[in-house]
Enzyme design. Sequence first.
Site, PDB file in Angstrom:
ATOM      1  N   THR A 123      59.391 -44.489  77.751  1.00  0.00           N
ATOM      2  CA  THR A 123      60.220 -44.825  76.589  1.00  0.00           C
ATOM      3  C   THR A 123      59.274 -44.688  75.399  1.00  0.00           C
ATOM      4  O   THR A 123      58.074 -44.960  75.532  1.00  0.00           O
ATOM      5  CB  THR A 123      60.780 -46.259  76.643  1.00  0.00           C
ATOM      6  OG1 THR A 123      59.689 -47.177  76.591  1.00  0.00           O
ATOM      7  CG2 THR A 123      61.605 -46.516  77.897  1.00  0.00           C
ATOM      8  N   HIS A 124      59.790 -44.241  74.303  1.00  0.00           N
ATOM      9  CA  HIS A 124      58.956 -43.985  73.105  1.00  0.00           C
ATOM     10  C   HIS A 124      57.801 -43.028  73.410  1.00  0.00           C
ATOM     11  O   HIS A 124      56.764 -43.093  72.763  1.00  0.00           O
ATOM     12  CB  HIS A 124      58.388 -45.287  72.523  1.00  0.00           C
ATOM     13  CG  HIS A 124      59.413 -46.360  72.331  1.00  0.00           C
ATOM     14  ND1 HIS A 124      60.043 -46.597  71.128  1.00  0.00           N
ATOM     15  CD2 HIS A 124      59.937 -47.258  73.210  1.00  0.00           C
ATOM     16  CE1 HIS A 124      60.897 -47.596  71.269  1.00  0.00           C
ATOM     17  NE2 HIS A 124      60.871 -48.013  72.525  1.00  0.00           N
ATOM     18  N   SER A 126      85.802  -6.951  58.622  1.00  0.00           N
ATOM     19  CA  SER A 126      85.298  -7.767  59.742  1.00  0.00           C
ATOM     20  C   SER A 126      85.117  -6.949  61.008  1.00  0.00           C
ATOM     21  O   SER A 126      84.701  -7.474  62.038  1.00  0.00           O
ATOM     22  CB  SER A 126      86.268  -8.931  60.009  1.00  0.00           C
ATOM     23  OG  SER A 126      87.556  -8.438  60.323  1.00  0.00           O
ATOM     24  N   SER A 144      48.647 -14.996  74.425  1.00  0.00           N
ATOM     25  CA  SER A 144      48.327 -14.945  73.004  1.00  0.00           C
ATOM     26  C   SER A 144      47.647 -13.623  72.720  1.00  0.00           C
ATOM     27  O   SER A 144      46.931 -13.085  73.560  1.00  0.00           O
ATOM     28  CB  SER A 144      47.401 -16.104  72.652  1.00  0.00           C
ATOM     29  OG  SER A 144      46.650 -15.773  71.496  1.00  0.00           O
ATOM     30  N   ASN A 150      51.595 -19.490  77.283  1.00  0.00           N
ATOM     31  CA  ASN A 150      52.499 -20.301  76.456  1.00  0.00           C
ATOM     32  C   ASN A 150      53.895 -20.393  77.064  1.00  0.00           C
ATOM     33  O   ASN A 150      54.429 -19.381  77.514  1.00  0.00           O
ATOM     34  CB  ASN A 150      52.612 -19.693  75.059  1.00  0.00           C
ATOM     35  CG  ASN A 150      51.270 -19.619  74.361  1.00  0.00           C
ATOM     36  OD1 ASN A 150      50.431 -20.504  74.530  1.00  0.00           O
ATOM     37  ND2 ASN A 150      51.050 -18.550  73.619  1.00  0.00           N
ATOM     38  N   LYS A 191      45.249 -18.237  76.911  1.00  0.00           N
ATOM     39  CA  LYS A 191      46.513 -18.926  76.690  1.00  0.00           C
ATOM     40  C   LYS A 191      47.642 -18.462  77.605  1.00  0.00           C
ATOM     41  O   LYS A 191      47.776 -17.294  77.916  1.00  0.00           O
ATOM     42  CB  LYS A 191      46.994 -18.708  75.237  1.00  0.00           C
ATOM     43  CG  LYS A 191      46.158 -19.389  74.181  1.00  0.00           C
ATOM     44  CD  LYS A 191      46.341 -20.906  74.125  1.00  0.00           C
ATOM     45  CE  LYS A 191      47.705 -21.352  73.655  1.00  0.00           C
ATOM     46  NZ  LYS A 191      47.921 -21.205  72.234  1.00  0.00           N
ATOM     47  N   GLU A 200      60.111 -23.245  74.639  1.00  0.00           N
ATOM     48  CA  GLU A 200      60.052 -23.481  73.188  1.00  0.00           C
ATOM     49  C   GLU A 200      61.294 -22.925  72.497  1.00  0.00           C
ATOM     50  O   GLU A 200      61.862 -23.542  71.600  1.00  0.00           O
ATOM     51  CB  GLU A 200      58.801 -22.832  72.596  1.00  0.00           C
ATOM     52  CG  GLU A 200      57.506 -23.467  73.080  1.00  0.00           C
ATOM     53  CD  GLU A 200      56.307 -22.589  72.748  1.00  0.00           C
ATOM     54  OE1 GLU A 200      55.879 -22.605  71.588  1.00  0.00           O
ATOM     55  OE2 GLU A 200      55.812 -21.885  73.646  1.00  0.00           O
TER      56      GLU A 200
HETATM   57  N1  ARG Z   1      90.675 -10.084  60.237  1.00  0.00           N
HETATM   58  C1  ARG Z   1      91.564 -11.176  59.993  1.00  0.00           C
HETATM   59  C2  ARG Z   1      90.918 -12.464  60.516  1.00  0.00           C
HETATM   60  O1  ARG Z   1      90.001 -12.353  61.250  1.00  0.00           O
HETATM   61  C3  ARG Z   1      92.851 -10.966  60.721  1.00  0.00           C
HETATM   62  C4  ARG Z   1      94.011 -11.634  60.103  1.00  0.00           C
HETATM   63  C5  ARG Z   1      94.338 -10.985  58.806  1.00  0.00           C
HETATM   64  N2  ARG Z   1      95.509 -11.542  58.237  1.00  0.00           N
HETATM   65  C6  ARG Z   1      95.811 -11.382  56.951  1.00  0.00           C
HETATM   66  N3  ARG Z   1      96.901 -11.963  56.534  1.00  0.00           N
HETATM   67  N4  ARG Z   1      95.067 -10.682  56.146  1.00  0.00           N
HETATM   68  O2  ARG Z   1      91.305 -13.545  60.162  1.00  0.00           O
END
Ligand code: ARG
Length: 456
Positions: A150-151, A18, A272, A280, A278, A285
């Site tokens: 409305t509508h 992560s 455009s 835009n 144009k 949007e």
């Molecule tokens: N990267 C993990 C998370 O975002 C951190 C916690 C990890 N804990 C574990 N018991 N593996 O949740």
Amino acid sequence: MSRFSSPQDPRFRALNSSVSFDYRLAPYDLEQSRAHVRMLARCQIIEPDDMTELERGLEEIRAEIDGDRFQVLPEDEDVHMAIERRLIEIVGPVGGKLQTARSRNDQVATDLAMFVRAHSLNAQEALLDLMRGLVDLAERHLDWQMPGYTHLQRAQPVYLSHHLLAYFWKFRRDLGRFGFCMRATDDLPLGAGALAGVNFETSRMSVAHDLSFQGVVENSIDAVSNRDFVIDYLSAAATCATHLSQLASEIVLWSSEEFGFCEVSDGFASGSSIMPQKKNPDAAELLRAKAPRVAGGLVALHGVLHALPLTYNKDLQEDKEHLFDAVDTLELSLAAASGMLEEISFDRERLATAAQDDLLGATDVADLLVRRGVPFRESHGIVAGLVRRAVESGRQLSELTEDELGELAPQLGSEFYELLSDGGWIESKVSEGGTSLARVREQLARARHALEEATR
Ligand code: ARG
């Protein structure tokens, strides 16, 4: 030593890692670690010298991160492990004391609570900017008439100021929702350990104090499994983005040749590649289309948390990207909306012409009959007959002849023509919260007061 005899499969590593996204939690993680280390020393769980070394290492890491010099290695699973690894490189084995009386489970919950609080505050500030912009815009277009819908059918005339202020109050409720998010992060998860507490006499309250939390989460199991505050943020953000999409969608419509009510500035429009004429309203949007993305994050998080057994499960790692995306989307959207409104221009003539359609006075004609003692339901029918005659013969309501009036609505006399000719029906909306000028002025004062209250 490791419990495992074979290395991680690269496919699992890719799925599990992560750090590419939770790296942005680093500033919170470092701040948290500093408070944690100080508490460990205060509680005599580590030596004062250890604390000094750990703090020095953490400071160096902060400098590396600030200077974009921090190197993430392939084996760093997440930001917490990357920081711990680097700390040990910098200060040696004593760096291994950082994780005393702490688990990544309470650590990540704490980082996230800090992140949500900081960004709820950002959202509030951005909302206040937008609200100030709306009040100024309303003030500058105080008595500009336009049709209210409305509508998406012309219904009754209103002042543009009144229409714009409607958004002010929606955003004010959003402000309150982000205030709620901040209260949802009042209690510190840290100190819960992996799930059951830790084997040391720590002082959670002192850490809470250092990190500006109001108290500590009462139950360690709740502390590591709670992501309510992420749901709360996503929910507030989804509602706010939805409000932005409503405002933006009107601007898109109003910028069309068909409406011609407003024009966004060049700075918020694009051309455009093929049609030279144009211009835009792309910014509007995009604001219109961003809302479902934020709402999608909210739904996703409900999915992640749904039926999740206590306590920590790796599923919880899936909270971050939805949250981060919502934060980035919302903060950018709010800033762009403020900018777009600062520079937008309205066409007074076009708005007024659309508002002068005297069919918009139909309700007022019906109310005239009510004042003559005709029950409203009946007067509604009588005026419907007048409208039908006018529309079928391609005339304005005021172009009906006195003979026709005598035939269709004998209770009405010359006041019918007077009412329609002075176009004064907009000023007859005198009830509280209505569109008459006096009421809009009152409302503007209340809006300004609400802004003062919120910034105090
Ligand atoms: N990267 C993990 C998370 O975002 C951190 C916690 C990890 N804990 C574990 N018991 N593996 O949740």
